[in-house]
Design an enzyme around this catalytic site. Structure first.
Site, PDB file in Angstrom:
ATOM      1  CE  LYS A 262      -2.260  -0.798   3.848  1.00  0.00           C
ATOM      2  NZ  LYS A 262      -1.642  -2.053   4.317  1.00  0.00           N
TER       3      LYS A 262
ATOM      4  NE  ARG B  34      -4.280  -0.700  10.114  1.00  0.00           N
ATOM      5  CZ  ARG B  34      -3.166  -0.170   9.603  1.00  0.00           C
ATOM      6  NH1 ARG B  34      -3.161   1.085   9.225  1.00  0.00           N
ATOM      7  NH2 ARG B  34      -2.082  -0.897   9.468  1.00  0.00           N
TER       8      ARG B  34
ATOM      9  NE  ARG C  71       7.135  -2.632   6.067  1.00  0.00           N
ATOM     10  CZ  ARG C  71       5.835  -2.400   6.246  1.00  0.00           C
ATOM     11  NH1 ARG C  71       5.077  -2.051   5.225  1.00  0.00           N
ATOM     12  NH2 ARG C  71       5.291  -2.534   7.430  1.00  0.00           N
TER      13      ARG C  71
ATOM     14  NE  ARG D  79       6.199  -0.187  10.346  1.00  0.00           N
ATOM     15  CZ  ARG D  79       4.992  -0.151   9.790  1.00  0.00           C
ATOM     16  NH1 ARG D  79       4.831   0.448   8.638  1.00  0.00           N
ATOM     17  NH2 ARG D  79       3.966  -0.711  10.371  1.00  0.00           N
TER      18      ARG D  79
ATOM     19  NE  ARG E  67       1.940  -4.535  11.629  1.00  0.00           N
ATOM     20  CZ  ARG E  67       2.941  -4.388  10.749  1.00  0.00           C
ATOM     21  NH1 ARG E  67       4.091  -4.993  10.939  1.00  0.00           N
ATOM     22  NH2 ARG E  67       2.796  -3.617   9.705  1.00  0.00           N
TER      23      ARG E  67
END
Ligand code: AMP
Length: 217
Positions: free
Chosen positions: A13, A87, A126, A160, A171
């Site tokens: 996203k 969300r 990531r 992160r 998550r």
């Protein structure tokens, strides 16, 4: 144009929001980036939100809605892309109300779909720039100089804290429980466009453009 990008963590996203924003001269608004900035500044919102983010849980709707209303109010005349918001169904209702108050309408919701194993793998690779929030992938989207942001060469890229494998699994569960109901919610309202998120970044961007052509009258 006002669009929402929907999908679990790691589907791309943020990357697609950045590209779409550049191509269409829109602003990409990421609630995750906003909250991380509040945490870094140690604001009251940041202090309340920190434990939720670290645990991979959603920040409560009232805090998010307050933050989004404050940030979007003076930008409503321009187009924007929402990445990571709404969300939950109450957040979607809050967004509808906020837009209705200013005579705006959501043009579409782009749901990016990627198989779950790929999402977990992607998040492990990531890395993000803490300065501009640009997202890289060590395998598929590396920076020019390893470990450094292309736009801020002095800034080391970071993993992160909520991208560790255990928090990532949590998550994704939270996504299924609290965010996935939005797929049906937006489909019922005729706003949902499903995008295959597999493959090269440019291929996914091409599919998004094709979906936008269908969504933009
Ligand atoms: P993201 O950068 O979109 O992956 O968001 C990182 C974290 O910020 C999430 O795991 C949540 O803890 C929090 N967050 C971001 N956006 C929202 C939202 N719309 N509602 C609730 N929590 C959010």
């Amino acid at each position: 144009m006002i669009f929402v990008l929907l999908g679990p963590p790691g589907v791309g996203k943020g990357t697609q929001a950045r590209l779409l924003a550049q191509r269409h001269n829109l602003e990409a608004v990421s609630t995750g980036d906003m909250i991380r900035a509040e945490v870094a500044l140690g604001t009251p919102l940041g202090l309340s939100a920190r434990a939720y983010i670290d645990a991979g849980n959603l920040v409560p709707d009232d805090l998010i809605l307050q933050m989004v209303e404050g940030r979007l109010q003076n930008r409503l005349a321009a187009g924007f892309l929402l990445d990571g918001f709404p969300r939950t169904v109450p957040q979607a209702e809050g967004l509808t109300a906020l837009l209705a108050r200013t005579g705006r309408q959501l043009r579409g919701v782009l749901q990016i779909v990627v198989p779950e194993e790929r999402v977990v793998e992607r998040l492990g690779h990531r890395r993000v720039c803490p300065e501009c929030n640009r997202v890289y992938n060590l395998e598929s989207q590396p920076s020019a100089v390893p470990g450094r942001c292309d736009d801020h060469p002095g800034v080391p890229l970071v993993l992160r804290s909520d991208d560790d494998p255990v928090t990532v699994r949590h998550r994704i569960r939270v996504y299924h429980q609290q965010t996935e109901p939005l797929v049906a919610w937006y489909r019922e309202r005729g706003l949902l466009r499903e995008i295959d998120g597999l493959g090269e970044v440019d291929d996914v961007a091409g599919r998004i453009e094709a979906a936008l052509d269908g969504a933009v009258p």
